[in-house]
Design an enzyme around this catalytic site. Sequence first.
Site, PDB file in Angstrom:
ATOM      1  N   ASP A 104       0.114 128.766 121.856  1.00 54.48           N
ATOM      2  CA  ASP A 104       0.836 129.301 121.078  1.00 54.48           C
ATOM      3  C   ASP A 104       1.260 128.013 119.617  1.00 54.48           C
ATOM      4  O   ASP A 104       0.970 127.247 120.403  1.00 54.48           O
ATOM      5  CB  ASP A 104       2.378 130.239 121.893  1.00 54.48           C
ATOM      6  CG  ASP A 104       3.046 128.639 122.196  1.00 54.48           C
ATOM      7  OD1 ASP A 104       2.538 128.189 123.119  1.00 54.48           O
ATOM      8  OD2 ASP A 104       4.573 129.161 121.954  1.00 54.48           O
TER       9      ASP A 104
ATOM     10  N   GLU B  63       5.519 127.991 124.737  1.00 57.10           N
ATOM     11  CA  GLU B  63       5.785 126.651 124.391  1.00 57.10           C
ATOM     12  C   GLU B  63       6.562 126.403 123.755  1.00 57.10           C
ATOM     13  O   GLU B  63       7.708 126.258 123.623  1.00 57.10           O
ATOM     14  CB  GLU B  63       4.745 125.629 124.600  1.00 57.10           C
ATOM     15  CG  GLU B  63       5.614 124.703 125.134  1.00 57.10           C
ATOM     16  CD  GLU B  63       5.499 123.578 124.065  1.00 57.10           C
ATOM     17  OE1 GLU B  63       6.320 122.605 124.767  1.00 57.10           O
ATOM     18  OE2 GLU B  63       5.717 123.720 122.109  1.00 57.10           O
TER      19      GLU B  63
HETATM   20  N1  BES Z   1       4.000 118.981 121.158  1.00 56.91           N
HETATM   21  C1  BES Z   1       5.430 119.312 121.319  1.00 56.91           C
HETATM   22  C2  BES Z   1       6.077 117.910 121.892  1.00 56.91           C
HETATM   23  C3  BES Z   1       5.992 115.983 121.805  1.00 56.91           C
HETATM   24  C4  BES Z   1       5.749 116.510 120.086  1.00 56.91           C
HETATM   25  C5  BES Z   1       5.414 115.726 122.409  1.00 56.91           C
HETATM   26  C6  BES Z   1       5.695 115.213 119.401  1.00 56.91           C
HETATM   27  C7  BES Z   1       5.672 114.492 121.933  1.00 56.91           C
HETATM   28  C8  BES Z   1       6.305 114.000 120.308  1.00 56.91           C
HETATM   29  C9  BES Z   1       5.173 120.567 121.967  1.00 56.91           C
HETATM   30  O1  BES Z   1       4.888 121.282 121.780  1.00 56.91           O
HETATM   31  C10 BES Z   1       6.402 120.734 121.367  1.00 56.91           C
HETATM   32  O2  BES Z   1       7.061 120.522 119.898  1.00 56.91           O
HETATM   33  N2  BES Z   1       8.086 121.515 121.765  1.00 56.91           N
HETATM   34  C11 BES Z   1       9.333 121.584 121.787  1.00 56.91           C
HETATM   35  C12 BES Z   1      10.056 122.047 122.897  1.00 56.91           C
HETATM   36  C13 BES Z   1      11.059 123.275 122.339  1.00 56.91           C
HETATM   37  C14 BES Z   1      10.073 124.245 122.239  1.00 56.91           C
HETATM   38  C15 BES Z   1      11.700 123.650 123.859  1.00 56.91           C
HETATM   39  C16 BES Z   1       9.730 120.214 120.366  1.00 56.91           C
HETATM   40  O3  BES Z   1       9.916 119.124 121.234  1.00 56.91           O
HETATM   41  O4  BES Z   1      10.733 120.847 119.664  1.00 56.91           O
HETATM   42 ZN    ZN Z   2       4.999 121.903 119.316  1.00 56.15          ZN
END
Ligand code: BES
Ligand code: ZN
Length: 457
Positions: free
Chosen positions: A89, A154
């Site tokens: 997603d 996610e």
């Molecule tokens: N890929 C990201 C997480 C990420 C971003 C890790 C930058 C390290 C550096 C992931 O897909 C994401 O965006 N996660 C969300 C989590 C939330 C929606 C629960 C986030 O970090 O905002």
């Molecule tokens: Zn993300």
Amino acid sequence: MSLDRIDEYLKEHAGDFEEQLKELIRIPSVSAQPDHDSDTRRAAEFIRDDLARMGMTAEIIPTKRHPIVYAESLGAPGKPTVLIYGHYDVQPPEPLEPWLSPPFEPTVRNGNLYARGATDDKGQMFTHLKAVEAWLKTTGGLPVNVKIIIEGEEEIGGSNLETYVAENPDKLACDYAVISDTSQFAPGKPAITYGLKGLAYFEIHVQGANRDLHSGTYGGAVANPLNALANILDGLKGPDGRIKVEGFYDKVKPLEDWERQAFRDLPFSEEEFRTELGVNEVFGEEGYSTLERKGARPTCDVHGVWGGYSGPGPKTVLPCKAGAKFSFRLVPDQDPVEIERLVRKHIETHTPPGVTVEFISHQGSPAVLVDVDSPGFHAAVKAIEASFGVAPLFIREGGSIPVVGLLKKHLKVDTLLLGWGQNDDNLHGPNEKFSLADFHRGIKASAHLLEELSRTS
Ligand code: BES
Ligand code: ZN
């Protein structure tokens, strides 16, 4: 030797891999927008078919919202089992205007693939699929047992994956988990992320009078919910960057001296950081460096505010409602449930008179720290060296990947966070990109990782 043949296969099929990734990216699998539910389904089917074609047993698991893809190849008895996780997603592409090419029409410029999902996480996730393909197509098998789980919730912090993991600990049991959904430290400086922040996300609705009012007739006599909202939001964080919610820092594990030294040792230029972002000063919690603030200290940010009139020209309205979304990034050992309780109480006690506040909690996940001295970690270092030509740095990042905590909780396994992205990939923003060179290096590193992990048994 198998790895030479695999490297050969990767070179021969580099163009095919790019075309296949583009095809997946063209499916606008935006999990937050119900209009795209048929697209999330299509993305799941695309991945299932790709995995089945390369010889894995692959299935789609329906959930209450977006389907999960699960695949396995368990033909390496006596060898470790590796669980690969990714998400198909993507974030909504809006605002559309700043995109230089349409978000779901992958376009290559300067060696980068531009599109929503290019790095987060379709491109990064796809590196592992293609590494598995290379093994299966050249040797007819895998050096380890592999389980693959690709979810579709996610980006919305959905709970269906947790249900699935909690209900299937035997099916998903593994020795190592691997995720590529993070970043390198900088171009040419690959990294293994050993710490991620947690998240506690909230929304508040502030209600004043029973209807919008004339600000001359009523102003000063009844509370304005937008003014009240501004007071409340201002009360969350001080000018010193410290969060003002009572008790917020109680469980924060202080940074140890060795770790502060490790942050100082990373090759980082604050000036370049500022210039790249177009800011004349950095800002954050007093007493901590930029890298410490980004990777290892809790933060609070407002994400959206609404209410009143923001159209052209003046309108002297005293609005009756206002609202905001904001979140806290958490660090070890903060508990998102406890943070919710503290924030709720803080808002209750800091709501100005004359308005009422509805408090909504959206999601919570704890921060994670993984062991940097494990066989899996050492295997990952070798695999990255073999592909990128340099040893990875060890870093902590500010993003959150809730599944890492779930895998630890339900499967008792630490995750290897091998990020192929770059900090300036614009994930979640317009003109998201992923370097094609890093895409191919990621595939090679993943193929080598499977071999390295097979040697840990
Ligand atoms: N890929 C990201 C997480 C990420 C971003 C890790 C930058 C390290 C550096 C992931 O897909 C994401 O965006 N996660 C969300 C989590 C939330 C929606 C629960 C986030 O970090 O905002
Ligand atoms: Zn993300």
